[in-house]
Design a protein around this motif. Structure first.
Motif, PDB file in Angstrom:
ATOM      1  N   PRO A 156      96.523  59.389  31.585  1.00 44.23           N
ATOM      2  CA  PRO A 156      97.621  59.672  32.419  1.00 44.23           C
ATOM      3  C   PRO A 156      97.312  59.776  33.905  1.00 44.23           C
ATOM      4  CG  PRO A 156      96.470  61.608  31.546  1.00 44.23           C
ATOM      5  CD  PRO A 156      95.748  60.574  30.877  1.00 44.23           C
ATOM      6  N   ALA A 157      96.351  59.671  34.460  1.00 44.19           N
ATOM      7  CA  ALA A 157      96.181  59.690  35.792  1.00 44.19           C
ATOM      8  C   ALA A 157      95.013  58.597  36.288  1.00 44.19           C
ATOM      9  CB  ALA A 157      95.611  61.127  36.430  1.00 44.19           C
ATOM     10  N   LEU A 158      95.555  57.772  36.987  1.00 44.32           N
ATOM     11  CA  LEU A 158      94.666  56.411  37.010  1.00 44.32           C
ATOM     12  C   LEU A 158      94.596  56.135  38.668  1.00 44.32           C
ATOM     13  CD1 LEU A 158      92.928  54.262  35.510  1.00 44.32           C
ATOM     14  CD2 LEU A 158      95.097  52.891  35.197  1.00 44.32           C
ATOM     15  N   ALA A 159      93.697  56.062  39.258  1.00 44.06           N
ATOM     16  CA  ALA A 159      93.436  56.027  40.739  1.00 44.06           C
ATOM     17  C   ALA A 159      93.115  54.479  40.681  1.00 44.06           C
ATOM     18  CB  ALA A 159      92.580  56.950  41.283  1.00 44.06           C
ATOM     19  N   ALA A 160      92.328  53.958  40.197  1.00 43.73           N
ATOM     20  CA  ALA A 160      91.828  52.435  40.204  1.00 43.73           C
ATOM     21  C   ALA A 160      91.656  51.825  38.737  1.00 43.73           C
ATOM     22  CB  ALA A 160      90.509  52.751  41.167  1.00 43.73           C
ATOM     23  N   TRP A 161      91.539  50.581  38.803  1.00 42.30           N
ATOM     24  CA  TRP A 161      91.353  49.748  37.621  1.00 42.30           C
ATOM     25  C   TRP A 161      89.955  49.243  37.720  1.00 42.30           C
ATOM     26  CZ3 TRP A 161      95.768  48.998  34.301  1.00 42.30           C
ATOM     27  CH2 TRP A 161      95.223  48.315  33.052  1.00 42.30           C
ATOM     28  N   SER A 162      89.052  50.336  37.095  1.00 35.70           N
ATOM     29  CA  SER A 162      87.694  49.666  37.377  1.00 35.70           C
ATOM     30  C   SER A 162      87.310  48.796  36.155  1.00 35.70           C
ATOM     31  CB  SER A 162      86.770  51.069  37.365  1.00 35.70           C
ATOM     32  OG  SER A 162      87.017  51.440  35.761  1.00 35.70           O
ATOM     33  N   ASP A 163      86.052  48.321  36.431  1.00 38.69           N
ATOM     34  CA  ASP A 163      85.402  47.516  35.198  1.00 38.69           C
ATOM     35  C   ASP A 163      85.353  48.276  33.902  1.00 38.69           C
ATOM     36  OD1 ASP A 163      85.419  45.217  36.896  1.00 38.69           O
ATOM     37  OD2 ASP A 163      83.236  45.370  37.412  1.00 38.69           O
ATOM     38  N   ALA A 164      84.921  49.424  34.124  1.00 41.63           N
ATOM     39  CA  ALA A 164      84.506  50.458  32.880  1.00 41.63           C
ATOM     40  C   ALA A 164      85.823  50.738  32.238  1.00 41.63           C
ATOM     41  CB  ALA A 164      83.982  51.825  33.403  1.00 41.63           C
ATOM     42  N   PHE A 165      86.896  50.900  32.965  1.00 41.16           N
ATOM     43  CA  PHE A 165      88.448  51.126  32.162  1.00 41.16           C
ATOM     44  C   PHE A 165      88.826  49.823  31.647  1.00 41.16           C
ATOM     45  CE2 PHE A 165      93.168  51.446  32.415  1.00 41.16           C
ATOM     46  CZ  PHE A 165      93.152  52.357  31.658  1.00 41.16           C
ATOM     47  N   GLN A 166      88.512  48.587  32.236  1.00 42.64           N
ATOM     48  CA  GLN A 166      89.040  47.500  31.666  1.00 42.64           C
ATOM     49  C   GLN A 166      88.235  47.232  30.213  1.00 42.64           C
ATOM     50  OE1 GLN A 166      91.337  45.239  32.499  1.00 42.64           O
ATOM     51  NE2 GLN A 166      90.910  43.829  30.745  1.00 42.64           N
TER      52      GLN A 166
ATOM     53  N   SER B 233      84.583  64.886  11.694  1.00 43.23           N
ATOM     54  CA  SER B 233      85.745  63.975  11.881  1.00 43.23           C
ATOM     55  C   SER B 233      85.401  62.649  11.997  1.00 43.23           C
ATOM     56  CB  SER B 233      86.319  64.561  13.179  1.00 43.23           C
ATOM     57  OG  SER B 233      87.527  63.763  13.511  1.00 43.23           O
ATOM     58  N   ASP B 234      86.230  61.697  11.519  1.00 37.73           N
ATOM     59  CA  ASP B 234      85.820  60.320  11.742  1.00 37.73           C
ATOM     60  C   ASP B 234      86.411  59.917  13.036  1.00 37.73           C
ATOM     61  OD1 ASP B 234      84.922  59.617   9.083  1.00 37.73           O
ATOM     62  OD2 ASP B 234      86.807  59.836   8.333  1.00 37.73           O
ATOM     63  N   VAL B 235      86.915  60.805  13.934  1.00 38.60           N
ATOM     64  CA  VAL B 235      87.563  60.539  15.176  1.00 38.60           C
ATOM     65  C   VAL B 235      86.567  60.838  16.218  1.00 38.60           C
ATOM     66  CG1 VAL B 235      89.387  60.852  16.887  1.00 38.60           C
ATOM     67  CG2 VAL B 235      89.964  60.893  14.501  1.00 38.60           C
ATOM     68  N   GLU B 236      86.275  59.680  17.104  1.00 38.72           N
ATOM     69  CA  GLU B 236      85.124  59.932  18.187  1.00 38.72           C
ATOM     70  C   GLU B 236      86.041  60.293  19.385  1.00 38.72           C
ATOM     71  OE1 GLU B 236      81.080  58.124  16.511  1.00 38.72           O
ATOM     72  OE2 GLU B 236      82.439  56.725  17.647  1.00 38.72           O
ATOM     73  N   ILE B 237      85.368  60.712  20.601  1.00 35.61           N
ATOM     74  CA  ILE B 237      86.271  60.686  21.562  1.00 35.61           C
ATOM     75  C   ILE B 237      84.971  60.471  22.768  1.00 35.61           C
ATOM     76  CG2 ILE B 237      85.697  62.955  21.914  1.00 35.61           C
ATOM     77  CD1 ILE B 237      88.380  63.134  23.388  1.00 35.61           C
ATOM     78  N   SER B 238      85.241  59.776  23.897  1.00 37.21           N
ATOM     79  CA  SER B 238      84.466  59.506  24.914  1.00 37.21           C
ATOM     80  C   SER B 238      85.366  59.502  26.273  1.00 37.21           C
ATOM     81  CB  SER B 238      83.566  58.230  24.797  1.00 37.21           C
ATOM     82  OG  SER B 238      84.569  56.990  24.635  1.00 37.21           O
ATOM     83  N   ALA B 239      84.823  59.619  27.187  1.00 42.91           N
ATOM     84  CA  ALA B 239      85.199  59.710  28.854  1.00 42.91           C
ATOM     85  C   ALA B 239      84.931  58.512  29.568  1.00 42.91           C
ATOM     86  CB  ALA B 239      84.937  60.913  29.430  1.00 42.91           C
ATOM     87  N   VAL B 240      85.928  58.079  30.064  1.00 45.16           N
ATOM     88  CA  VAL B 240      85.808  56.882  31.088  1.00 45.16           C
ATOM     89  C   VAL B 240      86.178  57.544  32.513  1.00 45.16           C
ATOM     90  CG1 VAL B 240      86.550  54.617  31.514  1.00 45.16           C
ATOM     91  CG2 VAL B 240      86.606  55.324  29.273  1.00 45.16           C
ATOM     92  N   PRO B 241      85.133  57.357  33.432  1.00 46.08           N
ATOM     93  CA  PRO B 241      85.780  57.778  34.751  1.00 46.08           C
ATOM     94  C   PRO B 241      86.579  56.959  35.303  1.00 46.08           C
ATOM     95  CG  PRO B 241      83.365  57.718  34.603  1.00 46.08           C
ATOM     96  CD  PRO B 241      83.803  56.864  33.365  1.00 46.08           C
ATOM     97  N   VAL B 242      87.860  57.623  35.968  1.00 51.02           N
ATOM     98  CA  VAL B 242      89.004  56.694  36.751  1.00 51.02           C
ATOM     99  C   VAL B 242      89.198  57.325  37.911  1.00 51.02           C
ATOM    100  CG1 VAL B 242      89.845  56.082  34.436  1.00 51.02           C
ATOM    101  CG2 VAL B 242      90.748  58.177  35.608  1.00 51.02           C
ATOM    102  N   SER B 243      88.700  58.380  38.365  1.00 54.95           N
ATOM    103  CA  SER B 243      89.156  58.932  39.783  1.00 54.95           C
ATOM    104  C   SER B 243      88.221  59.925  40.133  1.00 54.95           C
ATOM    105  CB  SER B 243      90.918  59.355  39.795  1.00 54.95           C
ATOM    106  OG  SER B 243      91.026  60.097  40.945  1.00 54.95           O
ATOM    107  N   ALA B 244      88.225  59.896  41.632  1.00 54.21           N
ATOM    108  CA  ALA B 244      87.531  61.177  42.165  1.00 54.21           C
ATOM    109  C   ALA B 244      88.530  62.059  42.859  1.00 54.21           C
ATOM    110  CB  ALA B 244      86.489  60.629  43.322  1.00 54.21           C
ATOM    111  N   LYS B 245      89.705  62.151  42.560  1.00 48.31           N
ATOM    112  CA  LYS B 245      90.457  62.904  43.148  1.00 48.31           C
ATOM    113  C   LYS B 245      90.459  64.410  42.627  1.00 48.31           C
ATOM    114  CE  LYS B 245      95.633  64.073  43.149  1.00 48.31           C
ATOM    115  NZ  LYS B 245      96.828  63.649  42.491  1.00 48.31           N
TER     116      LYS B 245
END
Length: 304
Positions: free
Chosen positions: A200-210, A148-160
């Motif tokens: 869909p669930a965002l507990a903090a706006w981190s530098d990694a998310f930005q 697939s040409d579509v790549e996926i990666s994860a960005v940590p956003v919460s420890a909930k």
């Protein structure tokens, strides 16, 4: 890259079966206001789609989306697998609904897999019905499907962590380590250059998310609560929105002011039944529009 919005509601949906708040009452009186649990379908190639989160509404979501219908041969489905942003029940209960498949491919972080298998016993429950094939979801981009040409990666956003995993091993605070409980997803099409971020669930706006938003063409982000005091004002919780693990939309710590300057198309999803935005006539929609923001519509198609 092609995306289809399958649902836009937080846990319980709209209306929630045991709730008579204005949002739920309005959805019962006006069925066009009903919202299924938040989910997204991503096309990996011409014949295969992945569902982001497997909600309690998964069967209805598939049936209402022609591209996900089986055929032409019996039991041949374009649904190739599921990607999980977390281990919450409203994002994972639908996996059991897929038990008629011979094989269920699941992309998840190690911590989410451990919670589902060790605390929720998903492997033990479903193995007699179907083979569960787990793939690791991490910060390193990988093809959504081989070739697939579509790549996926994860960005940590919460420890909930989900309630059923309250006693699970491992840290649960802000320093939860490299395998977080909740992630946002970055989807990038190497052929077209299109990039989408789904959070869909965002507990903090981190530098990694930005950083993940820097080159995004479309962002679908947590719109659970309009403002921070909404859960307490509505009477169903003693905690604030941020205390429940969701940044509010409005206010000095809200996400609207951070999204408005972005060049990306920004849409809210995962709306709680108490959020005034579940009413299409609510003035909050105009306030969002003034900032170039909007609420995702169920069934909408996004081509990048």
């Amino acid at each position: 890259m092609l995306l289809r919005v399958l649902g836009t509601a937080a846990g319980g949906g709209v209306p929630q079966w045991n709730c008579a708040c204005p949002g739920c009452t309005g959805a019962r009186a006006h069925p066009d206001r009903r919202r299924r649990h938040a989910s997204l379908a991503v096309r990996a190639d011409d014949d295969h789609w992945y569902l982001i989160n497997a909600t309690p509404d998964i069967a209805d979501q598939i049936e209402s989306t022609a591209a996900l219908h089986p055929g032409p041969a019996a039991r041949r489905t374009p649904v190739a697998g599921v990607v999980l942003t977390d281990a919450e029940l409203d994002h994972t209960l639908g996996i059991a609904r897929l038990r008629e498949a011979d094989r269920i491919e699941i992309l998840a972080t190690g911590r989410v897999r451990a919670a589902l298998c060790e605390q929720a016993h998903l492997d033990a429950i479903l193995t007699p019905y179907a083979d569960l094939v787990w793939r690791e979801l991490a910060a390193r981009p990988v093809p959504l499907r081989e070739g697939s040409d579509v790549e996926i990666s994860a960005v940590p956003v919460s420890a909930k962590r989900p309630r059923y995993a309250a006693a699970a091993p491992g840290p649960a605070g802000p320093d939860a380590g490299p395998e977080p409980w909740v992630v946002a997803l970055r989807l990038h099409d190497r052929r077209t250059g299109g990039t989408a971020v789904y959070a869909p669930a965002l507990a903090a706006w981190s530098d990694a998310f930005q950083d993940a938003l820097a080159d995004a063409d479309c962002v679908l982000v947590d719109g659970t609560f309009w403002d921070d005091d909404e859960p307490r004002r509505s009477g169903f919780s003693t905690r604030t929105a941020t205390g429940m693990g969701h940044l509010p939309i409005d206010g000095p710590a809200g996400t609207a002011r951070r999204l408005a300057p972005l060049a990306a198309r920004c849409l809210y999803t995962h709306l709680n039944n108490t959020n005034p935005l579940v009413d299409p006539g609510a003035p909050q929609h105009e306030r969002l529009a003034e900032q170039g923001l909007a609420v995702a519509a169920e069934g909408m198609e996004i081509a990048l």
